[in-house]
Design an enzyme around this catalytic site. Structure first.
Site, PDB file in Angstrom:
ATOM      1  N   SER A  88       0.821  -1.206   0.000  1.00 50.75           N
ATOM      2  CA  SER A  88       0.000   0.000   0.000  1.00 50.75           C
ATOM      3  C   SER A  88       0.853   1.253   0.000  1.00 50.75           C
ATOM      4  CB  SER A  88      -0.892  -0.010   1.250  1.00 50.75           C
ATOM      5  OG  SER A  88      -1.478   1.251   1.474  1.00 50.75           O
TER       6      SER A  88
ATOM      7  N   TYR B 295      -2.484  -0.167   9.991  1.00 46.86           N
ATOM      8  CA  TYR B 295      -2.599  -0.800   8.668  1.00 46.86           C
ATOM      9  C   TYR B 295      -1.310  -0.633   7.879  1.00 46.86           C
ATOM     10  CZ  TYR B 295      -4.009  -1.447   3.796  1.00 46.86           C
ATOM     11  OH  TYR B 295      -4.062  -1.859   2.490  1.00 46.86           O
TER      12      TYR B 295
END
Length: 319
Positions: free
Chosen positions: A131, A156
């Site tokens: 990501s 995350y």
């Protein structure tokens, strides 16, 4: 013929990005096994609808399985897989702040389980969904993969860095080619209902207020899903080096204000705005340098932001 098809294992294959990838792989003469546990983060019905167009393919197998169950991975996944594409993860920056331990379990331990599976099954190609959030508050724009100054500001993001590093360990020790792809705000048909373009579009259509965090200057490198899929497919075929990290972005940034203006224009309807302070975990800008992916993956995004929003609206109209 089936025996001529390479077999690929795709975790999280019923999701937004996964379902588009499955369709592309089936069209390109692959045999695909989907592993998905239908995490209740959003509706199982949505995910089943995502893959409804291909679920009856003789070259597709869907297995409802949790990647945290290592024993089940070995007992239920019996194919001769040549590649693993690991998309499964607990998603979302903001929810990870509320439940960081669950994100650590699924995104780190789950990735380790898939690498262990690859190691013992002698699967030598592993493509990992990372990501853009790993860059965090790094101010060296546009972000380059060679910049080691990663400054994550959400649980995350930290789990995605952990996954990249685990991949390096398994590549070095066990000869698994590991390709980490840093996705940049993927959008388009089937986008998750919690993500901004989908969420805001629904609110505009339903005359509901959009929560507008900050002053509208935050910027995102929105990447159309078909471009992301192109990058993933090329990563599946990549063989030049044993370990790489690639940005899959659009090398363009769009501000929050510009994004809402585009939605208003495409949907031909004004948004109702509710102004709120900035949220924890949100980075001010994401901006991908894609030179490396262009050179090594032959990656070239083709769909601009406005056209992608038009394509998304056309899909939403059919739902």
């Amino acid at each position: 013929m089936e025996e001529n098809r390479k077999e690929i294992l795709v975790t999280g294959g019923a999701g937004f990005i996964g379902s588009h990838l499955i369709e592309e792989l089936l069209e390109n003469n692959y045999k695909v096994t989907i592993v998905d546990n239908f995490d209740p983060f959003y509706s199982k019905d949505i995910k089943l609808k995502n893959i409804s167009g291909v679920i009856n393919s003789p070259y597709l197998k869907l297995i409802d399985l949790d990647i945290l169950d290592l024993e089940a991975l070995f007992t239920q996944l019996t194919g001769s897989y040549e590649v693993i594409v690991h998309l499964a993860a607990k998603a979302g920056v903001r929810p990870s702040i509320e439940d960081p331990i669950a994100y650590q379990d699924v995104n780190v331990k789950g990735t380790q389980n898939m690498l262990e599976f690859a190691r013992h099954k002698n699967i030598k190609q592993f493509v990992f969904a990372s990501s853009s959030s790993v860059y965090g508050t790094n101010i060296n724009f546009p972000w380059k993969e060679s910049d080691v100054s990663l400054k994550p500001i959400s649980p995350y993001a930290s789990t995605k860095i952990s996954g990249e590093l685990l991949g390096h360990v398994y590549s070095h020790l066990f000869g698994i080619r590991f390709i980490a792809l840093r996705f940049f705000t993927v959008f388009g048909p089937r986008q998750r209902p919690d993500l901004a373009i989908h969420l805001f579009s629904k609110k505009i259509l339903n005359n509901e207020a959009i929560n507008f965090f900050g002053n509208g200057s935050t910027r995102r490198d929105y990447t159309y899903v078909a471009d992301t899929i192109h990058g993933i497919v090329n990563a599946i075929q990549y063989t030049r080096t044993p370990y790489e990290v690639f940005n899959l972005g659009n090398h363009q940034t769009v501000s929050l204000s510009e994004m809402i203006q585009t939605l208003e224009s495409v949907f031909n309807k004004k948004a109702i705005i509710k102004y709120l302070p900035e949220q924890m975990g949100d980075v001010p800008i994401t901006f991908a340098d894609i030179f490396k992916a262009e050179q090594l993956l032959n990656y070239m995004p083709r769909t601009g932001f406005r056209q992608g929003v038009i394509n998304f609206k056309n899909w939403l109209d059919t739902q």
